[in-house]
Design a protein around this motif. Structure first.
Motif, short mmCIF file in Angstrom:
data_model
loop_
_atom_site.label_atom_id
_atom_site.label_comp_id
_atom_site.label_asym_id
_atom_site.label_seq_id
_atom_site.Cartn_x
_atom_site.Cartn_y
_atom_site.Cartn_z
N HIS A 123 0.84 -1.19 0.00
CA HIS A 123 0.00 0.00 0.00
C HIS A 123 0.88 1.24 0.00
O HIS A 123 2.02 1.22 0.45
CB HIS A 123 -0.92 0.03 1.22
CG HIS A 123 -1.99 -1.02 1.21
ND1 HIS A 123 -2.97 -1.08 0.24
CD2 HIS A 123 -2.22 -2.06 2.05
CE1 HIS A 123 -3.76 -2.11 0.49
NE2 HIS A 123 -3.33 -2.72 1.57
N TYR B 80 -3.61 4.34 4.40
CA TYR B 80 -3.33 3.88 3.04
C TYR B 80 -3.88 4.90 2.05
O TYR B 80 -5.09 4.97 1.81
CB TYR B 80 -3.99 2.52 2.78
CG TYR B 80 -3.69 1.44 3.81
CD1 TYR B 80 -2.41 1.29 4.33
CD2 TYR B 80 -4.69 0.58 4.24
CE1 TYR B 80 -2.15 0.29 5.26
CE2 TYR B 80 -4.43 -0.42 5.16
CZ TYR B 80 -3.16 -0.56 5.68
OH TYR B 80 -2.90 -1.55 6.60
N ASP B 81 -2.98 5.67 1.44
CA ASP B 81 -3.41 6.68 0.46
C ASP B 81 -4.15 6.06 -0.72
O ASP B 81 -5.09 6.66 -1.27
CB ASP B 81 -2.20 7.44 -0.09
CG ASP B 81 -1.68 8.50 0.87
OD1 ASP B 81 -2.00 8.41 2.07
OD2 ASP B 81 -0.97 9.41 0.41
N ASP B 82 -3.70 4.87 -1.14
CA ASP B 82 -4.27 4.25 -2.34
C ASP B 82 -5.66 3.68 -2.12
O ASP B 82 -6.37 3.37 -3.08
CB ASP B 82 -3.34 3.16 -2.86
CG ASP B 82 -3.00 2.11 -1.80
OD1 ASP B 82 -2.93 2.48 -0.62
OD2 ASP B 82 -2.80 0.95 -2.17
N LEU B 83 -6.09 3.55 -0.85
CA LEU B 83 -7.41 2.97 -0.57
C LEU B 83 -8.38 3.97 0.04
O LEU B 83 -9.59 3.73 0.01
CB LEU B 83 -7.28 1.79 0.40
CG LEU B 83 -6.54 0.54 -0.07
CD1 LEU B 83 -6.59 -0.51 1.03
CD2 LEU B 83 -7.15 0.01 -1.35
N GLY B 84 -7.86 5.06 0.62
CA GLY B 84 -8.74 5.90 1.42
C GLY B 84 -9.21 5.13 2.64
O GLY B 84 -10.37 5.16 3.03
N GLU C 107 -12.36 1.09 6.14
CA GLU C 107 -12.48 1.85 4.90
C GLU C 107 -13.28 3.12 5.14
O GLU C 107 -14.32 3.11 5.79
CB GLU C 107 -13.15 1.00 3.83
CG GLU C 107 -12.33 -0.23 3.46
CD GLU C 107 -12.94 -1.02 2.31
OE1 GLU C 107 -13.47 -2.13 2.57
OE2 GLU C 107 -12.90 -0.53 1.17
N PRO D 242 -9.75 7.24 -2.40
CA PRO D 242 -8.31 7.36 -2.15
C PRO D 242 -7.88 8.82 -2.10
O PRO D 242 -8.32 9.65 -2.90
CB PRO D 242 -7.70 6.64 -3.35
CG PRO D 242 -8.75 5.69 -3.81
CD PRO D 242 -10.05 6.40 -3.58
#
Length: 413
Positions: free
Chosen positions: A135, A151-155, A176, A180
């Motif tokens: 991540h 995790y920047d890529d998931l928000g 969650e 992102p």
């Protein structure tokens, strides 16, 4: 197995040994051979005093040093230079390799177990823990015996309890949030969380979450949110394009920047003070690179302090903000009065627009400041009480760093 010669530090002393510092940080225990970090000793060794260590990021590895002698205790290979951030137990260190979108966890191999008015200290060889996450992350925030990785890529963010960090497969609990974005999440004293919310991929404020991740409230009053820091006993401050946002006990308030049109990014504070230090920035005001903002979160006021030179990272210890200027001198800023003390430390260095370029970084514990110096290939130790400086040459270009197990240094078991 001994470390390769290319990673054995070359030693050069430029000052007398720091008497009080050496006594406070001296390690009392049997000498052991330096081993590769991935070949950790099977059993911990109890030592007479806490043995603080530095975890230092390089371009292709992380090196663990004895914080007193700056002797290498081991290294762990990485594919790029990571951020290093201390976990909730004060022993483990997260490696956030944003260029490769990977997250790892290192056991620094030094810790102290508190027992009433004393502690028992132990050491191991440094090692890599069974945490491998693919991540993108820049922030791992630890407090109240929990570590929260954004995790920047998931928000989204992952949560690890203090007691989950030792041995076995480490699996963060996932929460969650939304789309992102470059953000951050932090643990709160009531068992919940604060996490950034976004609009069009940019962080705009903070959501208050309970222990299950359910949203209780949100405050979308922090455009361009970047940077966070604990403040007081239970609060957090977040840097905004207009100043800072302080969230405590589920409530929030904004404190305007001391300079009109300027935002605040990197923040630093400690539990003992209600004043937060922050780096100021504005695209049309380059002169702000040499100014520090002090936000009094109790009074709701702010002031700007001129430091006389642009600076690298910002640390806070015992009511003082500390930076290393491009002229090579430390600035020690009293958080209450704003008074600035200048302490010569290293050679001049250049701060470029590329934040990934090697530059000096600081770590601090009490009156002791450690300074990485990639230009000189050295790590410096400065005693703020005496201004005494000790320098040790190391191989390569040392970068970001953290100090672990320094709070207990000098305590007998």
């Amino acid at each position: 197995m001994n470390l390769p010669a290319s990673r054995n530090p070359l030693r050069r002393r430029h000052a007398a040994v720091l008497g009080a510092l050496a006594l406070g940080l001296a390690a009392c225990g049997a000498d052991t051979d330096t081993n590769e970090a991935t070949e950790a000793a099977a059993e911990p060794v109890e030592v007479d005093h806490a043995e603080p260590r530095l975890v230092v990021a390089y371009e292709d590895h992380v090196e663990v040093f004895d914080a007193t002698t700056i002797e290498s205790k081991g290294s762990i290979e990485t594919t790029s230079a990571p951020y290093v951030q201390t976990a909730a137990d004060g022993r483990h260190v997260f490696t956030l390799a944003h260029n490769d979108e990977t997250i790892g966890l290192i056991d620094s191999g030094t810790w102290t177990e508190a027992h009433g008015d004393h502690g028992h200290s132990f050491t191991l060889d440094p090692s890599e823990t069974a945490l491998e996450l693919d991540h993108l992350s820049y922030h791992a925030v630890s407090d109240d015996e929990r570590s929260v990785i954004w995790y920047d890529d998931l928000g989204a963010f992952g949560v690890l309890d203090h007691d989950e960090l030792e041995g076995g497969k480490v699996e963060p609990q996932l929460f969650e949030i939304g789309e992102p974005h470059h953000g951050v999440a932090v643990p709160t004293a009531d068992g919940g969380f604060l996490a950034t919310v976004s609009a069009d991929g940019e962080a705009t404020g903070v959501a208050v979450l309970d222990a299950t991740g359910a949203e209780i409230n949100r405050f979308e009053t922090c455009p361009g949110l970047h940077g966070e820091s604990h403040v007081g006993e239970t609060g957090y401050a977040f840097g905004c394009g207009t100043g800072i946002l302080v969230v405590d006990g589920g409530q929030a308030r904004s404190i305007p920047s001391p300079v009109e049109g300027a935002g605040t990014g990197t923040l630093a504070s400690d539990h003992e003070s209600t004043v937060v230090a922050g780096a100021l920035s504005a695209e049309d005001q380059p002169e702000l690179a040499s100014q520090l903002a002090l936000y009094d979160t109790a009074a709701g006021t702010s002031r700007a302090v001129e430091l006389g030179a642009p600076f690298s990272n910002l640390v806070v210890s015992e009511g003082r903000a500390i930076v290393i200027g491009t002229d090579g001198a430390l600035r020690v800023v009293d958080l209450t009065t704003g008074e600035v003390t200048t302490v010569p430390a290293i050679a001049e260095w250049e701060k470029t627009d590329d934040w990934q370029e090697p530059r000096p970084y600081l770590a601090v514990a009490g009156d002791t400041v450690w300074i990485t110096d990639p230009q000189a290939g050295a790590i410096h130790t400065l005693d703020l009480a005496t201004s005494a400086l000790e320098t040790v040459e190391v191989d390569g270009e040392p970068g970001r760093l953290v100090v672990v197990n320094a709070d207990h240094a000098g305590h007998d078991h």
